[in-house]
Design an enzyme around this catalytic site. Structure first.
Site, PDB file in Angstrom:
ATOM      1  CG  ASN A 224      -0.204  -0.118   2.512  1.00  0.00           C
ATOM      2  OD1 ASN A 224       0.632   0.725   2.822  1.00  0.00           O
ATOM      3  ND2 ASN A 224      -0.480  -1.168   3.286  1.00  0.00           N
TER       4      ASN A 224
ATOM      5  CG  ASP B 198      -6.493  -5.611   5.420  1.00  0.00           C
ATOM      6  OD1 ASP B 198      -6.179  -5.544   6.622  1.00  0.00           O
ATOM      7  OD2 ASP B 198      -7.032  -4.676   4.803  1.00  0.00           O
TER       8      ASP B 198
ATOM      9  CE  LYS C  58       9.397 -10.715 -14.370  1.00  0.00           C
ATOM     10  NZ  LYS C  58      10.220  -9.824 -15.218  1.00  0.00           N
TER      11      LYS C  58
ATOM     12  N   PRO D  60      -2.135 -12.200   9.636  1.00  0.00           N
ATOM     13  CG  PRO D  60      -0.066 -12.314  10.704  1.00  0.00           C
ATOM     14  CD  PRO D  60      -0.734 -12.602   9.394  1.00  0.00           C
ATOM     15  CG  ASP D  61      -6.234  -7.847  13.394  1.00  0.00           C
ATOM     16  OD1 ASP D  61      -5.533  -6.999  13.984  1.00  0.00           O
ATOM     17  OD2 ASP D  61      -7.380  -7.618  12.991  1.00  0.00           O
ATOM     18  CB  ILE D  62      -0.144  -6.872  14.283  1.00  0.00           C
ATOM     19  CG1 ILE D  62       0.594  -7.767  13.275  1.00  0.00           C
ATOM     20  CG2 ILE D  62       0.806  -6.404  15.387  1.00  0.00           C
ATOM     21  CD1 ILE D  62       1.686  -7.076  12.499  1.00  0.00           C
TER      22      ILE D  62
ATOM     23  CE  LYS E 270      -8.914  -4.649  13.403  1.00  0.00           C
ATOM     24  NZ  LYS E 270      -8.467  -5.734  12.513  1.00  0.00           N
TER      25      LYS E 270
END
Length: 415
Positions: free
Chosen positions: A218, A286, A296, A314-316, A353
């Site tokens: 991103n 995500d 490649k 994983p959702d830190i 969260k």
């Protein structure tokens, strides 16, 4: 007026060559009213707008102008001028003077003193709106901010050239307020309110490999997270920064762990525990490719597209928030970058969260914030939302660090 608010503070005022230089006469008077001593350096162009005699009359000191004046060098050399000050204040900071500062030039007494100093520098820009908005000036602003220089203004309004827009130098009392705020913040930092506490900060994007040369990522620059780590360290926290791939330089006084992927970031965070404070400012991807290619991937004639099977990373933030007992940081703060319904979505994220605070920032295209140098945030807690004004990412970081310090100073449990 508090006559002692700047008592015994030594300010070196560098006056640039712009029409706004006339405001410096009132600025000197206001600073001295508050107890500050002021020495002044004038650039050659500044003489076209105010006279050294006027400045000297108000400072009560000799005005310095010439880098090669041997008498001045014997009495007060350019190195000593900057060392003797508590703060260097540049007003007006013209486009030319800012460019020379950003380039590290030392071709007159003003720029030599600025390059030779290890003291804080505050500048009050002043120039035509077109000059302020020019890409070169904006690059110089970013460079100076990255170098740790603080800004006051410019304001928006009518200009001597007849145009309207940002570029007017801040008014003398605004500059005085910024000077007072600087010394207030310095005193706060000197108290080291976070000393004895350990902080964990995540920053930047993660890169999730598709093959050895491609990845999912991103636009996060890491500027905000890096600034937060630096601000916490300034207030005394033992700070670990877990940084994804970013061009933003490592902040001083911080232990940095460089990672690439979300899995690596989570592992580095877990290795940094226990911590009292965890601020998850990273923009973690995500999803990742379920099985990235070892070589490649080649385009084949006749293919109408590429299909990748993704799985969640994983959702830190949620992982740190869900830790039990002493393993859980006493204060867990997340970030929510939103493009619409910012407060509503961020409030929902805090609940999902399980973190204590959410810093919600509006990254809709209209703001131009994603990857930039400013931020527009709201602090979401159990008590509701706090709206903060748009500010530089460094100022947002400072304010957040102060908010964290107040939280611990008051002895509150996580709200």
């Amino acid at each position: 007026m508090d006559k002692s608010s700047l008592e015994a503070r030594r300010i070196l005022l560098i006056i640039g060559g712009g029409i706004a230089a006339y405001k410096c006469l009132d600025l000197i008077r206001r600073l001295r009213e508050r107890g500050a001593s002021v020495r002044a350096i004038m650039t050659g162009a500044a003489h076209e707008f105010v006279t050294p005699l006027s400045v000297s009359s108000l400072t009560g000191e000799k005005v310095f102008t010439d880098l090669f004046d041997l008498t001045d060098e014997a009495e007060m050399g350019h190195i000593e001028l900057s060392r003797d000050a508590d703060l260097l204040l540049v007003a007006p900071a013209t486009a030319d003077l800012m460019a020379r500062m950003a380039g590290g030039l030392a071709n007159d007494l003003a720029t030599t003193a600025l390059l030779a100093t290890d003291k804080p520098v505050l500048i009050a820009p002043a120039m035509n709106v077109r000059m302020w908005e020019h890409a070169a000036t904006q690059r110089n602003i970013a460079t100076l901010a990255q170098d740790g220089i603080s800004f006051v203004g410019p304001n928006e309004g009518d200009m001597a050239c007849g145009e309207f827009g940002p570029g007017r130098m801040a008014e003398p009392m605004e500059i005085v307020g910024a000077v007072e705020a600087h010394f207030g913040e310095a005193a706060f930092a000197a108290d080291q309110p976070l000393k004895g506490l350990k902080a964990l900060v995540t920053s930047g994007p993660t890169h999730e490999p598709i093959d050895p040369v491609r990845y999912i990522a991103n636009r996060s620059s890491g500027k905000q997270g890096h600034a937060i780590a630096a601000a916490l360290a300034t207030l005394g926290a033992e700070t670990v920064l877990v940084a994804g791939p970013t061009a933003t330089p490592d902040p001083a006084g911080v232990s940095v762990r460089h990672v690439e992927t979300a899995d690596e970031m989570l592992a580095a965070c877990e290795a940094a525990l226990p911590a009292d404070i965890a601020i998850c400012a990273a923009a973690v991807a995500d999803w990742r490719v379920e099985a990235s290619a070892e070589q490649k991937m080649k385009k084949k004639n006749g293919e109408d597209g590429l299909h990748l099977k993704l799985k969640q990373n994983p959702d830190i933030l949620a992982t740190l928030s869900a830790l039990k007992g002493r393993k859980r940081p006493r204060l867990v703060v997340g970030f929510a970058a939103e493009t619409e319904k910012v407060i509503e979505h961020a409030t929902d994220k805090r609940m999902r969260k399980g973190c204590d605070w959410i810093v919600a920032n509006d990254v809709s295209p209209a703001t131009g914030i994603m990857g930039g140098d400013d931020n527009l945030v709201h602090i979401i807690t159990a008590e509701g939302a706090e709206d903060w004004p748009r500010a530089s990412k460094r100022d947002v970081a400072r304010r957040l660090a102060h908010r964290v310090a107040d939280h611990f100073r008051k002895g509150k449990s996580a709200t």
